[in-house]
Design a protein around this motif. Structure first.
Motif, mmCIF file in Angstrom:
data_model
loop_
_atom_site.group_PDB
_atom_site.id
_atom_site.type_symbol
_atom_site.label_atom_id
_atom_site.label_comp_id
_atom_site.label_asym_id
_atom_site.label_seq_id
_atom_site.Cartn_x
_atom_site.Cartn_y
_atom_site.Cartn_z
ATOM 1 N N LEU A 56 10.828 8.282 -8.238
ATOM 2 C CA LEU A 56 10.099 7.958 -7.271
ATOM 3 C C LEU A 56 9.338 6.732 -7.795
ATOM 4 O O LEU A 56 8.943 5.805 -6.950
ATOM 5 C CB LEU A 56 9.263 8.978 -6.724
ATOM 6 C CG LEU A 56 8.470 8.792 -5.485
ATOM 7 C CD1 LEU A 56 9.414 8.398 -4.425
ATOM 8 C CD2 LEU A 56 7.626 9.998 -4.746
ATOM 9 N N LEU A 57 8.670 6.725 -8.997
ATOM 10 C CA LEU A 57 7.969 5.870 -9.552
ATOM 11 C C LEU A 57 8.504 4.621 -9.645
ATOM 12 O O LEU A 57 8.161 3.507 -9.460
ATOM 13 C CB LEU A 57 7.339 6.385 -11.004
ATOM 14 C CG LEU A 57 6.335 5.546 -11.735
ATOM 15 C CD1 LEU A 57 4.930 5.340 -10.707
ATOM 16 C CD2 LEU A 57 6.145 6.109 -13.162
ATOM 17 N N LEU A 58 9.877 4.513 -10.054
ATOM 18 C CA LEU A 58 10.828 3.439 -10.353
ATOM 19 C C LEU A 58 10.988 2.890 -9.119
ATOM 20 O O LEU A 58 11.049 1.497 -9.047
ATOM 21 C CB LEU A 58 12.262 3.848 -11.143
ATOM 22 C CG LEU A 58 11.833 4.336 -12.442
ATOM 23 C CD1 LEU A 58 13.136 4.462 -13.223
ATOM 24 C CD2 LEU A 58 11.386 2.987 -13.425
ATOM 25 N N ILE A 59 11.332 3.644 -7.788
ATOM 26 C CA ILE A 59 11.867 3.031 -6.633
ATOM 27 C C ILE A 59 10.645 2.433 -6.014
ATOM 28 O O ILE A 59 10.738 1.151 -5.758
ATOM 29 C CB ILE A 59 12.407 4.061 -5.828
ATOM 30 C CG1 ILE A 59 13.610 4.655 -6.309
ATOM 31 C CG2 ILE A 59 12.363 3.510 -4.413
ATOM 32 C CD1 ILE A 59 14.738 3.462 -6.282
ATOM 33 N N ALA A 60 9.517 2.898 -6.287
ATOM 34 C CA ALA A 60 8.259 2.222 -5.782
ATOM 35 C C ALA A 60 7.853 0.989 -6.414
ATOM 36 O O ALA A 60 7.249 -0.049 -5.670
ATOM 37 C CB ALA A 60 7.117 3.333 -5.853
ATOM 38 N N MET A 61 8.090 1.093 -7.824
ATOM 39 C CA MET A 61 7.861 -0.256 -8.439
ATOM 40 C C MET A 61 8.783 -1.502 -7.972
ATOM 41 O O MET A 61 8.490 -2.712 -7.732
ATOM 42 C CB MET A 61 7.991 -0.146 -9.961
ATOM 43 C CG MET A 61 6.885 0.433 -10.614
ATOM 44 S SD MET A 61 6.679 0.428 -12.516
ATOM 45 C CE MET A 61 7.487 1.903 -13.017
ATOM 46 N N VAL A 62 9.867 -1.147 -7.543
ATOM 47 C CA VAL A 62 11.026 -2.114 -7.054
ATOM 48 C C VAL A 62 10.481 -2.573 -5.635
ATOM 49 O O VAL A 62 10.577 -3.836 -5.484
ATOM 50 C CB VAL A 62 12.369 -1.487 -7.151
ATOM 51 C CG1 VAL A 62 13.387 -2.412 -6.072
ATOM 52 C CG2 VAL A 62 13.071 -1.229 -8.378
ATOM 53 N N GLY A 63 10.153 -1.712 -4.909
ATOM 54 C CA GLY A 63 9.321 -1.835 -3.612
ATOM 55 C C GLY A 63 8.396 -2.634 -3.882
ATOM 56 O O GLY A 63 8.178 -3.807 -2.835
ATOM 57 N N GLY A 122 8.550 3.568 5.302
ATOM 58 C CA GLY A 122 8.743 2.446 4.341
ATOM 59 C C GLY A 122 10.212 1.701 4.463
ATOM 60 O O GLY A 122 10.062 0.612 4.433
ATOM 61 N N VAL A 123 11.317 2.484 4.891
ATOM 62 C CA VAL A 123 12.433 1.656 5.446
ATOM 63 C C VAL A 123 12.221 0.601 6.363
ATOM 64 O O VAL A 123 12.417 -0.588 6.212
ATOM 65 C CB VAL A 123 13.590 2.598 5.608
ATOM 66 C CG1 VAL A 123 14.793 2.010 5.918
ATOM 67 C CG2 VAL A 123 13.992 3.506 4.359
ATOM 68 N N TRP A 124 11.328 0.949 7.551
ATOM 69 C CA TRP A 124 11.304 0.258 8.690
ATOM 70 C C TRP A 124 10.321 -0.910 8.453
ATOM 71 O O TRP A 124 10.419 -2.259 8.803
ATOM 72 C CB TRP A 124 10.499 1.069 9.680
ATOM 73 C CG TRP A 124 9.985 0.112 11.021
ATOM 74 C CD1 TRP A 124 10.996 -0.108 12.026
ATOM 75 C CD2 TRP A 124 8.915 -0.370 11.373
ATOM 76 N NE1 TRP A 124 10.294 -0.974 13.034
ATOM 77 C CE2 TRP A 124 8.835 -1.120 12.360
ATOM 78 C CE3 TRP A 124 7.563 -0.061 10.741
ATOM 79 C CZ2 TRP A 124 7.837 -1.595 12.910
ATOM 80 C CZ3 TRP A 124 6.398 -0.698 11.141
ATOM 81 C CH2 TRP A 124 6.436 -1.472 12.338
ATOM 82 N N LEU A 125 9.145 -0.677 7.338
ATOM 83 C CA LEU A 125 8.568 -1.695 6.881
ATOM 84 C C LEU A 125 9.254 -2.718 6.316
ATOM 85 O O LEU A 125 9.045 -4.116 6.240
ATOM 86 C CB LEU A 125 7.018 -1.245 6.343
ATOM 87 C CG LEU A 125 5.889 -0.800 6.761
ATOM 88 C CD1 LEU A 125 4.937 -0.106 5.871
ATOM 89 C CD2 LEU A 125 5.281 -1.849 7.742
ATOM 90 N N ALA A 162 0.738 -1.076 0.126
ATOM 91 C CA ALA A 162 -0.021 0.007 -0.082
ATOM 92 C C ALA A 162 0.951 1.461 0.035
ATOM 93 O O ALA A 162 0.424 2.255 -0.864
ATOM 94 C CB ALA A 162 -0.854 0.088 1.332
ATOM 95 N N LEU A 163 1.888 1.248 0.755
ATOM 96 C CA LEU A 163 2.812 2.324 0.884
ATOM 97 C C LEU A 163 3.394 2.756 -0.643
ATOM 98 O O LEU A 163 3.651 3.805 -0.898
ATOM 99 C CB LEU A 163 3.825 2.396 2.070
ATOM 100 C CG LEU A 163 4.696 3.469 2.362
ATOM 101 C CD1 LEU A 163 3.854 4.447 2.796
ATOM 102 C CD2 LEU A 163 5.750 2.843 3.159
ATOM 103 N N ASN A 164 3.772 1.449 -1.170
ATOM 104 C CA ASN A 164 4.385 1.737 -2.490
ATOM 105 C C ASN A 164 3.504 2.197 -3.549
ATOM 106 O O ASN A 164 3.790 2.751 -4.603
ATOM 107 C CB ASN A 164 5.175 0.452 -3.068
ATOM 108 C CG ASN A 164 6.495 0.263 -2.239
ATOM 109 O OD1 ASN A 164 7.416 1.224 -2.366
ATOM 110 N ND2 ASN A 164 6.583 -0.806 -1.467
ATOM 111 N N VAL A 165 2.229 1.786 -3.617
ATOM 112 C CA VAL A 165 1.179 2.305 -4.366
ATOM 113 C C VAL A 165 1.137 3.801 -4.225
ATOM 114 O O VAL A 165 0.890 4.555 -5.257
ATOM 115 C CB VAL A 165 -0.274 1.541 -4.001
ATOM 116 C CG1 VAL A 165 -1.354 2.319 -4.812
ATOM 117 C CG2 VAL A 165 -0.093 -0.158 -4.431
#
Length: 193
Positions: free
Chosen positions: A56-63, A172-175, A15-18
């Motif tokens: 940010l979009l690419l990092i979120a997709m990796v996550g 996000g890092v903690w999760l 959810a956070l990455n979305v």
């Protein structure tokens, strides 16, 4: 399943990455909209905002892919890069909030271009649109002061929003760390994690 377990951590990270993907798309769209309507004339600012949105979009997709597949390497790089982004964003946000009028003038955030319609005995109420004489000649503010006021307000908003999102990046890092260290309950119990 207990809340805070494997599935809960996975869903929270997804959810956070979305949300990060939506913020990245929003940054790209706002930059394109600002350039399309001529609100921002600097191609460097537009390019920087679009690059930030794409990054940010690419990092979120990796996550997101790392969270869906519980991929250890992708989650590791995701949390390291997200922590570095947090450090930069936290520093820039604090700088925006701490910048005063003297620093804005020194760094040229509010330089005005001389205009032939400016006269010493007249002051103008609007600087960014067609110039109109100020009706109250005793309390007129110069274009430089109006631009400084606008820049101060914009820096406070940018700093506050950036500070809020920087703490969501720490979340996000903690999760990612928490989820990465959890064992999948559906996996083979004798498998090494």
């Amino acid at each position: 399943m207990v809340c805070g377990g494997f599935t809960c951590s996975k869903n929270a990270l997804c959810a956070l990455n979305v949300v990060y993907m939506l913020v990245g798309l929003l940054l790209i769209a706002v930059a394109a909209w600002g350039k399309g309507f001529g609100l921002v004339s600097s191609i460097h600012i537009i390019g920087g905002v679009i690059a930030l949105g794409v990054f940010l979009l690419l990092i979120a997709m990796v996550g997101l892919v790392g969270a869906i597949h519980h991929h250890q390497v992708m989650l590791f790089f995701y949390m390291v890069i997200l922590f570095i982004v947090f450090l930069f964003q936290f520093g820039v946000s604090c700088s925006c909030l701490a910048m005063n009028r003297g620093q804005q003038t020194r760094y040229g955030l509010s330089r005005q271009k001389p205009d032939s319609s400016h006269q010493e005995n007249r002051c103008f109420s609007v600087c960014f649109f067609p110039l109109q004489p100020c009706k109250n000649l005793g309390n007129c503010t110069s274009c430089g002061d109006l631009m400084l006021n606008h820049a101060t307000e914009a820096l406070k908003i940018l700093g506050g929003v950036g500070l809020f999102f920087s703490f969501s990046e720490i979340l996000g890092v903690w999760l990612a760390v928490r989820y990465r260290n959890q064992k999948d309950p559906r996996a083979n119990p004798s498998a090494f994690l």
